[in-house]
Design a protein around this motif. Sequence first.
Motif, PDB file in Angstrom:
ATOM      1  N   GLY A 122      84.183  14.165  54.872  1.00  0.00           N
ATOM      2  CA  GLY A 122      83.442  15.137  55.058  1.00  0.00           C
ATOM      3  C   GLY A 122      83.564  15.441  53.652  1.00  0.00           C
ATOM      4  N   ALA A 145      80.937  19.958  56.163  1.00  0.00           N
ATOM      5  CA  ALA A 145      80.480  19.091  54.794  1.00  0.00           C
ATOM      6  C   ALA A 145      79.644  19.116  53.951  1.00  0.00           C
ATOM      7  N   THR A 170      87.142  21.876  58.530  1.00  0.00           N
ATOM      8  CA  THR A 170      87.254  20.981  59.674  1.00  0.00           C
ATOM      9  C   THR A 170      88.373  21.342  60.839  1.00  0.00           C
TER      10      THR A 170
END
Lengths: 249, 259
Positions: free
Chosen positions: B112, B216, B241
């Motif tokens: 990410g 991301a 995340t």
Amino acid sequence: MIFDGVDIDIPRGKITAIMGPSGTGKTTLLRLIGGQLRPQAGRVLVDGQDVHALRRRELYDLRKRMGMLFQSGALLTDINVFDNVAFPLREHTRLSEVMIRDLVLMKLEAVGLRGARDMSPSELSGGMARRVALARAIALDPMMIMYDEPFTGLDPISKGAVVELIHKINEALGVTSIIVSHDVQETASISDYIYVLSGGKVVGQGAPQNLMNSDSEWVRQFMQGLPDGPVPFHYPAPDYAEDLLAGQG
Amino acid sequence: MTGGLARLGRAALSFFERLGRGHLFLLQILAGVPGLLLRPRLVIQQLYSVGVLSLVIIVVSGLFVGMVLGLQGYNTLADFGAAESLGVMVALSLVRELGPVVTALLFGGRAGSALTAEIGLMKATEQLSGMEMMAVDPLRRVIAPRFAAGVIAMPLLAAIFSAIGVVGGYFVGVGLLGVDEGAFWSQMQARVDLYDDVMNGVIKSVAFGFVASWIAVYEGYDAVPTSEGVSRATTRTVVHTALAVLGLDFVLTALMFGE
């Protein structure tokens, strides 16, 4: 507000320069022409089409006929020089790889970098990157090319090469060229017509020679690069002596 | 007092504005996904950088997490004379929970952050803008393949993580601590349910992959195009995340396993 009452006419097949000090929105003007920005009022016509009234697909079709040279070159860093120039051809045409190879080599030869085809963009000097970007911009044989500060930050040799290339491409391909720049010498040497922008307005226009001897003091200061004039050397500040004395408590 | 309120209001407004832009952005990417079927190469290239290059960290972490589970589980189970159930415990912990969650956290940190930095730098160096001017939509050409690759790679990585974790648990439990090998495997086979456990884990990992990839690519695309902006965006990707995955994990777990 960035522009106010700007009315610019760009003739086909000529080199038109848009000049002005940094921060006058010259790049913004190119982005308006390319349809990347939308004006709050006013129209931008390219080849008779109102750029901001076009549907997405039509805008993309129009962009295929426009080339743009970014100041940074904007080369794709994950692929090499050859693939960068081939990128628009592969995206927009169904040509065979053999044909694409020929075309790419022709474009690279035109900018003198056929021998650099396998290099990666990070290995290129600033001038070379700009020439590769130029080869990429002419890959689809556009009707017009926009140059965003093409001379900035180049050494004299590279600068000369870019000046020469812009001139040659304009003549050989008959493309309409728009140069946005504040490099007076280089720009004036190849432009057919110059618009000078300042504070969101067109403050002067004409052929390069006429502008050098313009009636406007401001335009003369800009074109001749004088340190002082209507644009003062000193940023507005309180009186110097008082300012110094004020620190003594 | 009013100043504080105004700041709070502004912060809330900008938060919701970003949230809204993020959702519009998601719709635009999703619209570009079907077109990728015609150009699978774009996705395959990204699967390499997002998936294959994440394998090392996933395999190594999976092995160690499985080994730790083996150690910890043995100590607790042995107290109840249930050391033979070690295989079940290790497998269920991994498949239901640790596999998807830890993989997603690692995925956010490894793949990410790399996606965010790459897209952010492409924006900062005008590559995205340049593509637009070449009549190539960067959302379809650059963002959609990366998003799709993330969504595909995450469940596969989670599956590999769980499988390697079970092997790690086996090494420690059977190889080191002397749990009966037959019991380890047969109990696992009997008690791990394909639908209730494995499928639910897969659903989780797909959901996490979707959220992690979305965060991301959005952070990269929305980054302020300077070196500081890109570095902040990269940090945000990892933090958001982690928070999103853990929060979503609770919700999904409550839906799947809460009676």
